[in-house]
Design an enzyme around this catalytic site. Sequence first.
Site, PDB file in Angstrom:
ATOM      1  N   ALA A 156       0.820  -1.211   0.000  1.00 58.00           N
ATOM      2  CA  ALA A 156       0.000   0.000   0.000  1.00 58.00           C
ATOM      3  C   ALA A 156       0.855   1.262   0.000  1.00 58.00           C
ATOM      4  CB  ALA A 156      -0.937  -0.006   1.206  1.00 58.00           C
ATOM      5  N   ASP A 157       1.947   1.259   0.770  1.00 60.28           N
ATOM      6  CA  ASP A 157       2.814   2.433   0.852  1.00 60.28           C
ATOM      7  C   ASP A 157       3.288   2.869  -0.531  1.00 60.28           C
ATOM      8  OD1 ASP A 157       2.776   0.600   3.005  1.00 60.28           O
ATOM      9  OD2 ASP A 157       4.522   1.499   3.944  1.00 60.28           O
ATOM     10  N   GLY A 158       3.512   1.872  -1.403  1.00 66.68           N
ATOM     11  CA  GLY A 158       4.064   2.152  -2.719  1.00 66.68           C
ATOM     12  C   GLY A 158       3.191   3.055  -3.562  1.00 66.68           C
ATOM     13  N   TYR A 160       1.713   5.736  -2.593  1.00 69.68           N
ATOM     14  CA  TYR A 160       2.139   7.115  -2.316  1.00 69.68           C
ATOM     15  C   TYR A 160       3.536   7.372  -2.855  1.00 69.68           C
ATOM     16  CZ  TYR A 160       3.118  11.451   0.210  1.00 69.68           C
ATOM     17  OH  TYR A 160       3.430  12.754   0.527  1.00 69.68           O
TER      18      TYR A 160
END
Length: 689
Positions: A156-158, A160
């Site tokens: 999920a971080d990717g 952003y």
Amino acid sequence: MRVFFIILLIIGSLFLSLANASTLPSKEEAVQILRKANNYWQETHPVPGWAFWDHAAYHTGNMAAYEITGISSYLDYSLQWAEMNAWMGAKSDNPSTWRYDYGETDQHVLFGDWQICFQTYIDLYNIEKEEKMIARTLEVMEYQIATDTIDYLWWADGLYMVMPVMTKLYLLTGDEQYITRLVDYFEYAKSIMYDEATGLFFRDQRYVYPAHQSVNGQKDFWARGVGWVFAGLAKVLQDLPQAHPHRALFQGHFVEMAASLAACQQAEGYWTRSLLDPEHAPGYETSGTAFFTYGFLWGINQDILDEATYLPLALKSWDYLTTIALQENGRVGYVQPIGDRAIPGQVVDENSTANFGVGAFLLATSEMIRRLPGDLPFFMESISLDGTDLEVRFNAELDAVSALDKTHYTIPGVEIESIELAADQRGVILSLPTLTPGSHTLSVQNLMNTHGGSIISGESLSFVYTGNLTVTASSYESGTSNTPERTLDHSTDTRWSAFGMGEWLLFDLQEIRDVSAVDLAFFRGDTRYSSFSIEVSEDGSNFMEVYNGQSSGTTIETESYAFPTQRARYVRITGYGNSESLWNSITMVVITSTDISVGLPTAYQASSLLSMHPNPLKGQVLNFSSSKVISGQTKIQIFTLSGVLQYQKDISSTGTSFSLSDLSLPAGLYQVLLTGSDLSTHRMKLLVQ
């Protein structure tokens, strides 16, 4: 079913919001909050760090802060970071070795945690227009979108880290392939992490329900992971033109996520680490909350989210961020440490801070400032020392008459000899010949700019003057701001750190002086003792050891290590680890020396009979204790290091202790002299904070 679930939760959340509705802050208040948080971070982290995701995420917030305030020192900080990292992420120049699984090596060029830095590089290029700033960004991303691979965004971080890079490059180059591939990557991420019922994203496929559940058997959506996605979507929409055919895809998910997030906000305005199960990891958390606040405010400002529905929620989370998360000294607290999930029992408190959390806080604060009507307030942008000349920069042109009025500037205990107006009228140079080593605060009042605006109330900035003293070190902790200079800032919140036996600090007094003591404070000095030696030298080559021992292990404040007076220019402190490890971590160093050139007496010796506390002094009461009975009259004098008398009092005592309760000294380092009726004299150092 999904729509019904979201509507029920929103109705409940709105009732809570209306019951706890807050009002908008003033623009001045919001700007002051942003400056407080960002100035604290940059002052305590003068070395910006490497190009990996955690530092790079901070810089996305710092650039937002620069964009909304125009504070040039914020721009300079990101430029310094980019230059230090050669405008690159991972540095391998061999595409055949490039990887995108998790990794911190130079081969992980295609891993998004090494690509988020490209966002700031592009932003800086758009300001400075130097091709070197985006050369590596273009090289890497042009290679990536030309491949057939689409599973780059597997966590999920990717979303952003990478999605805004692609939209920024689309705007810069006009190459539609960036958006085509962005959609491919996003659809792949949805296929492994997206939850249809809530519209939220799991952190990665390891945490998809029901294979993974919260402690109460619910879906475990990690707040910061969802925050990365929500904020990333806002950044994508910021760049995509209204008429772009793929805009509806990203806007639909953004609105859907906003509705689900509205439904799980806590009554105090924050979101818990596991969004749908507050009991899984209860308590405050700032990074996710800041990302959600940013997304809500951005959506409202862009007329994508309904103001009546979402502004009360954003104001609740704003209250949490500014009254609970933001500490009095400017630290942004309650940031969950680096991780990938909500961890039951993990301690997250007011001291828990991190670069990426500050970046998220700055995004939210910048968007709040954009929401508020009116012009920016008039304030100081920065201050910097050149010798004893203090340059002060402002965010507007100064009225010439007002700028040269000494009554508008105050530095307690320091005389302002003269004022020079900068050529662009946005700064002044204050000449401070009586400046003494230590921490100082400049306050500015009643100053006017050329538009008739007055400086904001209570405007002040702090700075540290170290005199001619300089310091070098054998090494320091790589990738951190724990540099040797931090030992001279008179703060126990910062430190020099180096690992291993025999790591050293070398202080240069610039001239040979009489040296009689060194005061040291150690990081975590109240829970462990540190081993070290002190050596002195006249020439920097031939050293004599004057002390070898350990700290007490009982305090984080300074402790004095006195020795027979020696003639020396150089003082070397060598560390041999602590009672837990081989780390050497010193927060503060004060060297007691006599400077013949300013006339300080040479005969005073550090006292072994008297003790003085608290030291550092933060109030008006100073206590003295003696190992023997004090009888008769005692004269107490307190001088600045340059010999200026600040306080004097005669007292009568017949016991082993006495106190002064009427002290009012500016922050700084002082000499305390006590002369007894038997003409004996004792000297000690006092640090006032």
